[in-house]
Enzyme design. Structure first.
Site, PDB file in Angstrom:
ATOM      1  N   LYS A  15       3.867   4.313  10.617  1.00 55.09           N
ATOM      2  CA  LYS A  15       4.254   4.394   9.341  1.00 55.09           C
ATOM      3  C   LYS A  15       4.115   3.288   7.913  1.00 55.09           C
ATOM      4  O   LYS A  15       4.168   2.360   8.969  1.00 55.09           O
ATOM      5  CB  LYS A  15       6.381   4.299   9.941  1.00 55.09           C
ATOM      6  CG  LYS A  15       7.079   3.887   8.680  1.00 55.09           C
ATOM      7  CD  LYS A  15       8.064   3.018   9.648  1.00 55.09           C
ATOM      8  CE  LYS A  15       9.230   3.474   8.074  1.00 55.09           C
ATOM      9  NZ  LYS A  15      11.136   2.653   8.687  1.00 55.09           N
ATOM     10  N   LYS A  35       4.167  -0.342  12.636  1.00 51.12           N
ATOM     11  CA  LYS A  35       3.624  -0.675  11.074  1.00 51.12           C
ATOM     12  C   LYS A  35       3.899  -1.204  10.570  1.00 51.12           C
ATOM     13  O   LYS A  35       3.917  -2.195  10.569  1.00 51.12           O
ATOM     14  CB  LYS A  35       6.082  -0.278  11.139  1.00 51.12           C
ATOM     15  CG  LYS A  35       6.562   0.077   9.784  1.00 51.12           C
ATOM     16  CD  LYS A  35       7.918   0.161   9.858  1.00 51.12           C
ATOM     17  CE  LYS A  35       8.722  -0.374   8.303  1.00 51.12           C
ATOM     18  NZ  LYS A  35      10.212  -0.291   8.780  1.00 51.12           N
ATOM     19  N   ASP A  92      13.488  -0.332  14.788  1.00 52.12           N
ATOM     20  CA  ASP A  92      11.829  -1.040  13.512  1.00 52.12           C
ATOM     21  C   ASP A  92      12.546  -2.628  14.224  1.00 52.12           C
ATOM     22  O   ASP A  92      13.219  -3.234  13.267  1.00 52.12           O
ATOM     23  CB  ASP A  92      12.058  -1.338  12.615  1.00 52.12           C
ATOM     24  CG  ASP A  92      11.563   0.691  12.238  1.00 52.12           C
ATOM     25  OD1 ASP A  92      12.099   1.520  12.707  1.00 52.12           O
ATOM     26  OD2 ASP A  92      11.376   0.670  10.854  1.00 52.12           O
TER      27      ASP A  92
END
Length: 382
Positions: free
Chosen positions: A254, A218, A155
């Site tokens: 996400k 995300k 991430d």
């Protein structure tokens, strides 16, 4: 995960033409929030789906190997066995989608999951999380270290300065380098939407991230003052849809930060289903950054199924007068004064008051059989 998005050459013409209709976005977000959610067994099924999409995360300054070990064990069995058995789901391998930790704790997570004979993916934040302000060389080394230690998902966080100042080529080049450093590990790109200023910036940052090869985009690090919101999500998933229509590659989404209740998770699933379709309702293309969600889900799914699964004996059914009902509620209020959540759930079934023989704490250790099921006259039903 699905077939990887290889990215594409940066298309600045596409980026420059982006305009977002703010009022239309807000209206659509309100429509999503206003949808009626599934009830009873259907709600429980949706909640289990949400559990399988959670990236169970610990990103605390006091993380230790033992903390990470407990996280991994929770990820492999996120819902209590007795609850899963009551739903006939105990042998279906329900787990979270992944565990997520800092780079320095990746080796601990890999070790714990290996000892548990679990193939659950280990994700790691990187690239100067959460601010992304460390030198590029350091950020790249952090990605490489996490991958070497066994992380299969990374991430990353973008440099918000580049997005805010419109340096889209520089942002593209950085993300492209992160993608190369990830190797076979899938890359989720955190936009930190709360710091991007406008919906148009969010859309442009989403496009550039996907062009650079992101497997997921995300919303947030969870550290910003504004995290995952439905309007921002609408903007991002529309960018995902446009990118898919243009290139044929599916990119995951996400939301992260501020998602704490089971009800919210159902709204997020509804949003994905309506905007992108059923294919985006799997952990391959949808993740939830909402580790505090599990406690709420465990409680809600248990109480939702309790009324359906436990049927009273004829001797357990009684009709109350209004005075008797008030007296019973007063007694319950005294006995369970510290269990307000329990009291609110007593009235769940229309026309039925269910009294359990244990406190809420004790309920988790018993089979949950009710001591008394009281059917109210129509005029007295809550």
């Amino acid at each position: 995960m699905s077939a990887r998005n290889p990215g594409m050459d940066l298309d600045l013409e596409w980026v420059s033409k982006v305009r977002v209709n703010t009022q239309a976005v807000l209206k659509r977000a309100q429509q999503i929030q206003g949808r009626k959610v599934a009830k009873k067994q259907w709600q429980a099924a949706w909640l289990l789906k949400a559990v399988t999409c959670i990236d169970l995360t610990t990103l605390a300054g006091d993380d230790t190997p033992s903390n990470v070990h407990r996280l991994c064990m929770k990820a492999t069995q996120p819902i209590r066995h007795d609850l899963l058995k009551s739903m006939d789901m105990h042998d279906k391998g329900i787990t979270t989608a992944a565990v997520c930790v800092y780079p320095s704790r990746v080796a601990d997570a890999v070790k714990s999951l290996k000892a548990a004979k679990s193939s659950l993916p280990v994700a790691s934040v990187a690239t100067g999380f959460p601010a992304g302000q460390t030198p590029l060389k350091t950020r790249l080394e952090e990605v490489q270290m996490a991958v070497e230690d066994g992380a299969t998902e990374i991430d990353i966080v973008i440099n918000r300065t580049l997005a805010l100042t419109g340096q889209w080529t520089a942002l593209y080049d950085e993300i492209r380098q992160f993608r190369e450093a990830c190797g076979d590990a899938h890359m989720k790109t955190i936009l930190a939407v709360g710091e991007l200023g406008t919906f148009t910036n969010v859309y442009k940052a989403s496009l550039v991230s996907m062009m650079a090869g992101s497997d997921f985009i995300k919303t947030s690090t969870g550290k910003e003052s504004v995290n995952a919101t439905y309007p921002v999500a609408i903007v991002m998933v529309r960018a995902i849809r446009d990118y898919y229509l243009r290139t044929g590659y599916k990119v995951g989404f996400k939301p992260a930060g501020g998602i704490r209740t089971a009800q919210e998770s159902l709204v997020w699933l509804t949003l994905m289903k309506e905007e992108l379709g059923d294919e985006w309702l799997s952990p391959h293309l949808f993740r939830l950054g909402a580790s505090s969600l599990l406690a709420d889900m465990n409680g809600r799914t248990y109480l939702d199924f309790l009324d359906d699964m436990v049927q009273p004996e004829p001797s357990e059914v009684k009709v109350l007068t209004l005075r008797q009902r008030k007296g019973l509620v007063a007694s319950l209020s005294h006995i369970y004064d510290s269990q307000q959540l329990f009291l609110r759930q007593v009235y769940r079934s229309p026309g039925t008051l269910v009294v359990y023989e244990t406190t809420l704490a004790g309920l988790s250790k018993s089979d949950g059989a009710p001591a008394l099921r009281l059917v109210l006259p129509t005029s007295l039903r809550p």
